[in-house]
Design a protein around this motif. Structure first.
Motif, mmCIF file in Angstrom:
data_model
loop_
_atom_site.group_PDB
_atom_site.id
_atom_site.type_symbol
_atom_site.label_atom_id
_atom_site.label_comp_id
_atom_site.label_asym_id
_atom_site.label_seq_id
_atom_site.Cartn_x
_atom_site.Cartn_y
_atom_site.Cartn_z
ATOM 1 N N GLN A 89 4.224 -1.257 -4.586
ATOM 2 C CA GLN A 89 5.287 -0.734 -5.433
ATOM 3 C C GLN A 89 4.762 -0.348 -6.806
ATOM 4 O O GLN A 89 5.120 0.703 -7.356
ATOM 5 C CB GLN A 89 6.417 -1.769 -5.573
ATOM 6 C CG GLN A 89 7.641 -1.244 -6.312
ATOM 7 C CD GLN A 89 8.214 0.016 -5.680
ATOM 8 O OE1 GLN A 89 8.280 0.132 -4.453
ATOM 9 N NE2 GLN A 89 8.615 0.972 -6.505
ATOM 10 N N GLU A 90 3.911 -1.190 -7.376
ATOM 11 C CA GLU A 90 3.317 -0.869 -8.671
ATOM 12 C C GLU A 90 2.512 0.427 -8.581
ATOM 13 O O GLU A 90 2.584 1.286 -9.467
ATOM 14 C CB GLU A 90 2.418 -2.020 -9.113
ATOM 15 C CG GLU A 90 1.712 -1.799 -10.435
ATOM 16 C CD GLU A 90 0.782 -2.941 -10.809
ATOM 17 O OE1 GLU A 90 0.418 -3.037 -11.993
ATOM 18 O OE2 GLU A 90 0.420 -3.742 -9.917
ATOM 19 N N ARG A 105 -0.120 3.400 -18.190
ATOM 20 C CA ARG A 105 0.696 4.536 -18.620
ATOM 21 C C ARG A 105 0.203 5.117 -19.938
ATOM 22 O O ARG A 105 0.129 6.335 -20.106
ATOM 23 C CB ARG A 105 2.157 4.105 -18.734
ATOM 24 C CG ARG A 105 2.746 3.780 -17.385
ATOM 25 C CD ARG A 105 4.243 3.833 -17.343
ATOM 26 N NE ARG A 105 4.684 3.624 -15.975
ATOM 27 C CZ ARG A 105 5.922 3.788 -15.562
ATOM 28 N NH1 ARG A 105 6.868 4.167 -16.415
ATOM 29 N NH2 ARG A 105 6.248 3.599 -14.297
ATOM 30 N N GLU A 159 4.865 3.489 -8.367
ATOM 31 C CA GLU A 159 5.489 3.784 -9.660
ATOM 32 C C GLU A 159 4.523 4.498 -10.594
ATOM 33 O O GLU A 159 4.890 5.476 -11.259
ATOM 34 C CB GLU A 159 5.975 2.489 -10.301
ATOM 35 C CG GLU A 159 7.174 1.851 -9.599
ATOM 36 C CD GLU A 159 7.517 0.486 -10.176
ATOM 37 O OE1 GLU A 159 6.873 0.081 -11.169
ATOM 38 O OE2 GLU A 159 8.425 -0.171 -9.633
ATOM 39 N N GLU A 160 3.281 4.025 -10.650
ATOM 40 C CA GLU A 160 2.315 4.632 -11.558
ATOM 41 C C GLU A 160 1.877 6.012 -11.077
ATOM 42 O O GLU A 160 1.638 6.912 -11.878
ATOM 43 C CB GLU A 160 1.110 3.705 -11.738
ATOM 44 C CG GLU A 160 1.442 2.391 -12.409
ATOM 45 C CD GLU A 160 2.370 2.577 -13.596
ATOM 46 O OE1 GLU A 160 2.030 3.335 -14.535
ATOM 47 O OE2 GLU A 160 3.462 1.980 -13.594
ATOM 48 N N GLU A 173 3.713 8.153 -9.325
ATOM 49 C CA GLU A 173 4.809 9.088 -9.606
ATOM 50 C C GLU A 173 4.868 9.439 -11.092
ATOM 51 O O GLU A 173 5.085 10.597 -11.458
ATOM 52 C CB GLU A 173 6.136 8.498 -9.137
ATOM 53 C CG GLU A 173 6.279 8.464 -7.618
ATOM 54 C CD GLU A 173 7.663 8.072 -7.167
ATOM 55 O OE1 GLU A 173 8.255 7.166 -7.809
ATOM 56 O OE2 GLU A 173 8.153 8.666 -6.185
ATOM 57 N N PHE A 174 4.679 8.464 -11.952
ATOM 58 C CA PHE A 174 4.694 8.730 -13.388
ATOM 59 C C PHE A 174 3.546 9.661 -13.772
ATOM 60 O O PHE A 174 3.733 10.632 -14.526
ATOM 61 C CB PHE A 174 4.583 7.413 -14.169
ATOM 62 C CG PHE A 174 4.533 7.599 -15.661
ATOM 63 C CD1 PHE A 174 5.693 7.825 -16.388
ATOM 64 C CD2 PHE A 174 3.312 7.547 -16.338
ATOM 65 C CE1 PHE A 174 5.638 8.006 -17.769
ATOM 66 C CE2 PHE A 174 3.254 7.721 -17.710
ATOM 67 C CZ PHE A 174 4.426 7.951 -18.430
ATOM 68 N N LYS A 216 3.016 8.140 -0.113
ATOM 69 C CA LYS A 216 3.382 8.780 -1.381
ATOM 70 C C LYS A 216 2.254 9.689 -1.871
ATOM 71 O O LYS A 216 2.515 10.790 -2.387
ATOM 72 C CB LYS A 216 3.706 7.712 -2.419
ATOM 73 C CG LYS A 216 4.102 8.261 -3.789
ATOM 74 C CD LYS A 216 5.338 9.157 -3.717
ATOM 75 C CE LYS A 216 6.588 8.373 -3.320
ATOM 76 N NZ LYS A 216 7.810 9.213 -3.404
ATOM 77 N N GLN A 242 0.644 -2.350 -16.196
ATOM 78 C CA GLN A 242 1.359 -1.083 -16.082
ATOM 79 C C GLN A 242 1.481 -0.343 -17.414
ATOM 80 O O GLN A 242 1.198 0.862 -17.470
ATOM 81 C CB GLN A 242 2.724 -1.306 -15.445
ATOM 82 C CG GLN A 242 2.635 -1.532 -13.933
ATOM 83 C CD GLN A 242 3.998 -1.529 -13.265
ATOM 84 O OE1 GLN A 242 4.711 -2.520 -13.294
ATOM 85 N NE2 GLN A 242 4.357 -0.420 -12.670
#
Length: 507
Positions: free
Chosen positions: A173-174, A144, A177-178, A180-181, A240, A140
């Motif tokens: 989930q990972e 990022r 999260e990525e 959305e970021f 998502k 992750q």
């Protein structure tokens, strides 16, 4: 400095482009990262230790190892004994040094788009795949940092260039999260995802823990294609992507799979591997019902061409017609007429039987042959219908859930693209969504000014029509991105050119 770096050069592609009354969208340009600057970002996200992880993953992306030694370190005998895969080599342009610099320097790439012949390009930096080889602890932060670097590098040129965000899919989930970021924080608007992830076979891993038996773990694994038979529910991630309006793309290959595991020949392993990898991923989304549950999800399958998409579409129809939940009853043993079978044996089987008695209780089983499938119980309910999760009730449903959802990246000189546009052969007179993917930056494009002209050569050679060419370089790519996000091209050269063309037609 050479003046040719500061002005647009004449090229075959520029000449073709000048004759078109529509924009050109390139869906697949590969750019390199200048390592010292990238590593500054990596350092910010995880210090020198994360930089070391990046270097290790970059060095091992194409290197295949066995017994701690890579292919080049092994003798021919060791490669044979360990079945060490011959990995890719010399994958970047070098003799054409101008192109090497072009795919490394954003400003130069932006300047040379006129030479290349495209109005807008989607960029796939080679390092977006590097984090996939990192462990859970580092994957992750690496994603990022790399995504942040690319967003900053190309933000100034966003009217004509946009880099993809690299998104891991080891867990839903990972991935969420990525995504959305990347979208909400960095402003990126296309995501590159893997088409599958290797996981240990639990029954074997429990007996031979991977940490203790790495060589066994390397082979005792399976590929999770996310849409079918996964131990995770990926629906939240697909939801998502639709919610955020992000079109998804993948460069998913199959080198190293059975049939693509030569220990000596890269081309043996390479030819068709993107098509095979993408096919497995796309079929998983189809048969797992993902394209039914998320009809607005748009997925581009890149570098594999489009003929495999037509091939699978055709055979989905063929097989559904023979094995839908009703047609499959043609093969149900319960529907056989045992009395008729016995009568035919008595009338025509005397020489075969040679005096042997017919056992009516086992006649059907014996007539099906020793290789016939035999189960402890008969399949029931949805077990009888491989198309149940996809919700297929008609051929039109197949077209909707295969053709509408998937877009097929086709390189410029790929003559097999004719299959995608062959509406005489494809079911329901359908043309598939082939999209122009130049693959600039990789070894198959030694000159970035040639791809558009090479695609027009297919028109001159009668492989595709001029209308097909327009669909390839503009209509289909434009639809792919805007169906996922209607304002995808807002503020870009594409919007400007469409407005200019509209005004010209109205005048």
């Amino acid at each position: 400095m050479n003046d040719r770096l500061h002005r647009t050069q004449a090229s075959r592609s520029a000449a073709i482009k000048a004759k078109l009354d529509y924009p050109v969208i390139d869906t697949d340009v590969h750019v390199n990262d200048y390592a010292p600057i990238l590593e500054d970002y990596i350092q910010h996200y995880g210090g020198s230790k994360l930089v070391d992880v990046l270097r290790k993953t970059q060095g091992s992306r194409f290197a295949t190892k066995s017994q701690g030694k890579d292919w080049y370190q092994q003798t021919p005998e060791e490669r044979q004994r360990n079945r060490t895969l011959r990995s890719p080599w010399w994958a970047r342009v070098t003799r054409n040094t101008l192109d090497l610099a072009t795919v490394t320097l954003p400003e130069l790439l932006y300047e040379r788009l006129e030479e290349q012949g495209s109005d807008y390009s989607i960029l796939f930096p080679n390092d977006v795949l590097a984090p996939l080889g990192a462990g859970n602890e580092y994957r992750q932060p690496l994603h990022r940092a790399i995504n942040h670097f690319h967003a900053d590098q190309y933000r100034k040129y966003s009217d004509r260039l946009t880099p993809v965000a690299g998104i891991p899919l080891n867990t839903p989930q990972e991935a969420i999260e990525e995504l959305e970021f990347a979208v909400k924080t960095l402003g990126l608007k296309v995501a590159n995802i893997p088409g599958g992830v290797r996981r240990p076979i639990k029954a074997i891993a429990e007996k031979y823990p991977p940490a203790e038996y790495p060589e066994i773990a390397r082979h005792a694994s399976y590929v999770d294609f996310f849409g079918l038979d996964s131990e995770y529910d990926y629906d939240p991630f697909w939801a998502k992507a639709v919610e955020l309006g992000v079109p998804l793309a993948t460069h998913y290959g199959s080198q190293g799979w059975t049939g693509r595991h030569s220990i000596s020949n890269y081309m043996f392993n390479h030819i068709g591997h993107f098509a095979d990898g993408s096919q497995a991923f796309a079929k998983a989304l189809f048969f797992g019902g993902v394209t039914r549950r998320f009809p607005n999800l748009r997925v581009a399958l890149l570098e594999g061409g489009a003929d495999w998409g037509a091939h699978v579409y055709t055979h989905l129809v063929d097989r559904w017609e023979k094995r839908n939940r009703n047609a499959v009853q043609q093969y149900n043993p319960a529907n056989a007429d045992v009395e008729l079978l016995a009568d035919l044996f008595e009338r025509y089987g005397a020489e075969l039987l040679n005096g042997r008695e017919i056992n009516r209780d086992t006649l059907l089983r014996d007539s099906l042959g020793l290789s016939a499938l035999h189960h402890s119980r008969e399949p029931q309910g949805d077990e009888l219908d491989d198309f149940a999760a996809a919700g297929i009730e008609s051929v039109e449903d197949i077209r909707k859930r295969w053709v509408d959802s998937f877009y097929f990246g086709s390189e410029a000189d790929d003559r097999t693209i004719g299959a995608a546009f062959n509406d005489r052969a494809n079911p329901l007179n359908t043309k598939l969504n082939a999209i122009w993917s130049s693959d600039v930056g990789h070894w198959d494009v030694p000159d970035l000014t040639e791809p558009l002209a090479e695609s027009w050569d297919l028109v001159e050679d009668g492989v595709i029509t001029a209308a097909d060419f327009k669909a390839l370089v503009f209509d289909n790519p434009y639809r792919f991105y805007t169906q996922a996000h209607p304002e995808f091209f807002k503020g870009t050269r594409i919007e400007q050119k469409l407005q200019a063309h509209a005004q010209k037609r109205a005048a």
